[in-house]
Motif scaffolding. Structure first.
Motif, PDB file in Angstrom:
ATOM      1  N   UNK A  84      -9.129  -2.875 -51.963  1.00  0.00           N
ATOM      2  CA  UNK A  84      -9.252  -2.711 -53.418  1.00  0.00           C
ATOM      3  C   UNK A  84      -8.946  -4.016 -54.148  1.00  0.00           C
ATOM      4  N   UNK A  85      -9.588  -5.076 -53.700  1.00  0.00           N
ATOM      5  CA  UNK A  85      -9.316  -6.396 -54.256  1.00  0.00           C
ATOM      6  C   UNK A  85      -9.618  -6.454 -55.743  1.00  0.00           C
ATOM      7  N   UNK A  86      -8.784  -7.200 -56.444  1.00  0.00           N
ATOM      8  CA  UNK A  86      -8.919  -7.416 -57.875  1.00  0.00           C
ATOM      9  C   UNK A  86      -9.088  -8.904 -58.141  1.00  0.00           C
ATOM     10  N   UNK A  87      -9.719  -9.254 -59.259  1.00  0.00           N
ATOM     11  CA  UNK A  87      -9.847 -10.692 -59.571  1.00  0.00           C
ATOM     12  C   UNK A  87      -8.497 -11.411 -59.596  1.00  0.00           C
ATOM     13  N   UNK A  88      -7.455 -10.739 -59.996  1.00  0.00           N
ATOM     14  CA  UNK A  88      -6.138 -11.382 -60.043  1.00  0.00           C
ATOM     15  C   UNK A  88      -5.535 -11.614 -58.659  1.00  0.00           C
ATOM     16  N   UNK A  89      -6.192 -11.129 -57.620  1.00  0.00           N
ATOM     17  CA  UNK A  89      -5.761 -11.437 -56.253  1.00  0.00           C
ATOM     18  C   UNK A  89      -6.290 -12.794 -55.797  1.00  0.00           C
ATOM     19  N   UNK A  90      -7.153 -13.405 -56.598  1.00  0.00           N
ATOM     20  CA  UNK A  90      -7.682 -14.719 -56.253  1.00  0.00           C
ATOM     21  C   UNK A  90      -6.559 -15.728 -56.128  1.00  0.00           C
ATOM     22  N   UNK A  91      -6.486 -16.374 -54.961  1.00  0.00           N
ATOM     23  CA  UNK A  91      -5.403 -17.322 -54.686  1.00  0.00           C
ATOM     24  C   UNK A  91      -5.614 -17.924 -53.307  1.00  0.00           C
ATOM     25  N   UNK A  92      -4.831 -18.933 -53.028  1.00  0.00           N
ATOM     26  CA  UNK A  92      -4.699 -19.410 -51.656  1.00  0.00           C
ATOM     27  C   UNK A  92      -3.578 -18.614 -51.000  1.00  0.00           C
ATOM     28  N   UNK A  93      -3.860 -18.090 -49.829  1.00  0.00           N
ATOM     29  CA  UNK A  93      -2.895 -17.267 -49.113  1.00  0.00           C
ATOM     30  C   UNK A  93      -2.329 -18.058 -47.933  1.00  0.00           C
ATOM     31  N   UNK A  94      -1.015 -18.104 -47.872  1.00  0.00           N
ATOM     32  CA  UNK A  94      -0.320 -18.880 -46.848  1.00  0.00           C
ATOM     33  C   UNK A  94       0.527 -17.950 -45.988  1.00  0.00           C
ATOM     34  N   UNK A  95       0.405 -18.097 -44.689  1.00  0.00           N
ATOM     35  CA  UNK A  95       1.299 -17.331 -43.824  1.00  0.00           C
ATOM     36  C   UNK A  95       2.497 -18.188 -43.459  1.00  0.00           C
ATOM     37  N   UNK A  96       3.561 -17.521 -43.066  1.00  0.00           N
ATOM     38  CA  UNK A  96       4.751 -18.231 -42.611  1.00  0.00           C
ATOM     39  C   UNK A  96       5.340 -17.518 -41.409  1.00  0.00           C
ATOM     40  N   UNK A  97       6.157 -18.269 -40.698  1.00  0.00           N
ATOM     41  CA  UNK A  97       6.848 -17.749 -39.520  1.00  0.00           C
ATOM     42  C   UNK A  97       8.288 -18.227 -39.593  1.00  0.00           C
ATOM     43  N   UNK A  98       9.205 -17.313 -39.496  1.00  0.00           N
ATOM     44  CA  UNK A  98      10.618 -17.647 -39.530  1.00  0.00           C
ATOM     45  C   UNK A  98      11.191 -17.604 -38.125  1.00  0.00           C
ATOM     46  N   UNK A  99      11.729 -18.745 -37.700  1.00  0.00           N
ATOM     47  CA  UNK A  99      12.605 -18.767 -36.539  1.00  0.00           C
ATOM     48  C   UNK A  99      14.034 -18.740 -37.064  1.00  0.00           C
ATOM     49  N   UNK A 100      14.980 -18.882 -36.199  1.00  0.00           N
ATOM     50  CA  UNK A 100      16.361 -18.696 -36.636  1.00  0.00           C
ATOM     51  C   UNK A 100      16.773 -19.713 -37.706  1.00  0.00           C
ATOM     52  N   UNK A 101      16.327 -20.952 -37.572  1.00  0.00           N
ATOM     53  CA  UNK A 101      16.781 -21.994 -38.484  1.00  0.00           C
ATOM     54  C   UNK A 101      15.661 -22.686 -39.238  1.00  0.00           C
ATOM     55  N   UNK A 102      14.444 -22.210 -39.116  1.00  0.00           N
ATOM     56  CA  UNK A 102      13.352 -22.956 -39.740  1.00  0.00           C
ATOM     57  C   UNK A 102      12.214 -22.015 -40.096  1.00  0.00           C
ATOM     58  N   UNK A 103      11.552 -22.328 -41.185  1.00  0.00           N
ATOM     59  CA  UNK A 103      10.344 -21.615 -41.600  1.00  0.00           C
ATOM     60  C   UNK A 103       9.162 -22.562 -41.454  1.00  0.00           C
ATOM     61  N   UNK A 104       8.144 -22.080 -40.798  1.00  0.00           N
ATOM     62  CA  UNK A 104       6.892 -22.825 -40.648  1.00  0.00           C
ATOM     63  C   UNK A 104       5.820 -22.191 -41.517  1.00  0.00           C
ATOM     64  N   UNK A 105       4.903 -23.056 -41.997  1.00  0.00           N
ATOM     65  CA  UNK A 105       3.839 -22.617 -42.891  1.00  0.00           C
ATOM     66  C   UNK A 105       2.474 -22.929 -42.315  1.00  0.00           C
ATOM     67  N   UNK A 106       1.524 -22.065 -42.631  1.00  0.00           N
ATOM     68  CA  UNK A 106       0.143 -22.361 -42.331  1.00  0.00           C
ATOM     69  C   UNK A 106      -0.469 -23.215 -43.426  1.00  0.00           C
ATOM     70  N   UNK A 107      -1.737 -23.576 -43.241  1.00  0.00           N
ATOM     71  CA  UNK A 107      -2.400 -24.484 -44.177  1.00  0.00           C
ATOM     72  C   UNK A 107      -3.028 -23.744 -45.347  1.00  0.00           C
ATOM     73  N   UNK A 108      -3.104 -22.435 -45.248  1.00  0.00           N
ATOM     74  CA  UNK A 108      -3.649 -21.630 -46.337  1.00  0.00           C
ATOM     75  C   UNK A 108      -5.099 -21.264 -46.122  1.00  0.00           C
ATOM     76  N   UNK A 109      -5.460 -20.108 -46.657  1.00  0.00           N
ATOM     77  CA  UNK A 109      -6.845 -19.654 -46.648  1.00  0.00           C
ATOM     78  C   UNK A 109      -7.165 -19.101 -48.034  1.00  0.00           C
ATOM     79  N   UNK A 110      -8.332 -19.459 -48.552  1.00  0.00           N
ATOM     80  CA  UNK A 110      -8.676 -19.112 -49.926  1.00  0.00           C
ATOM     81  C   UNK A 110      -9.299 -17.729 -50.002  1.00  0.00           C
ATOM     82  N   UNK A 111      -8.811 -16.942 -50.938  1.00  0.00           N
ATOM     83  CA  UNK A 111      -9.408 -15.642 -51.258  1.00  0.00           C
ATOM     84  C   UNK A 111      -9.874 -15.703 -52.709  1.00  0.00           C
ATOM     85  N   UNK A 112     -11.138 -15.453 -52.912  1.00  0.00           N
ATOM     86  CA  UNK A 112     -11.706 -15.458 -54.258  1.00  0.00           C
ATOM     87  C   UNK A 112     -12.371 -14.114 -54.513  1.00  0.00           C
TER      88      UNK A 112
END
Length: 115
Positions: A84-112
């Motif tokens: 049920x996507x809405x225009x306001x969902x338009x953004x770059x979406x970034x995933x992350x992964x948490x290990x015990x002491x660090x958070x890693x990020x992906x490069x992002x994927x665009x949703x329009x």
């Protein structure tokens, strides 16, 4: 080092659906949580959904009932089903992964989302 690669973004009409994927590789170790943020132009990065190592999930109020996060532990991959996507969902979406002491990020994927 940990690498996160997102996929699944794209251009979709309002009311449509997408499934985002984020695959983790490298020296992963013990994952405590994975999740997704998003950022629209001119806006701050917003937490969207989280899934813990125990399978617990949490969602932003703006996406509850429309977004669903899941995880394949064997593949170290997290998914975000977006319905049920809405225009306001338009953004770059970034995933992350948490290990015990660090958070890693992906490069992002665009949703329009077009209206």
């Amino acid at each position: 080092q940990v690498q996160l690669v997102e996929s699944g973004g794209g251009l979709v009409q309002a009311g449509g659906s997408l499934r985002l994927s984020c695959a983790a590789s490298g020296s992963i170790g013990s994952i405590t949580a994975m999740g997704w943020y998003r950022q629209a132009p001119g806006n701050e990065r917003e937490a969207v959904a989280t899934i813990t190592s125990g399978g617990g999930t949490n969602y932003a109020d703006s996406v509850k009932g429309r977004f669903s996060i899941s995880r394949d532990n064997a593949k170290n991959t997290v998914y975000l089903q977006i319905n049920s996507l809405k225009p306001e969902d338009t953004a770059s979406y970034y995933c992350y992964l948490d290990l015990r002491y660090h958070r890693y990020w992906g490069q992002g994927t665009q949703v329009t989302v077009s209206s």
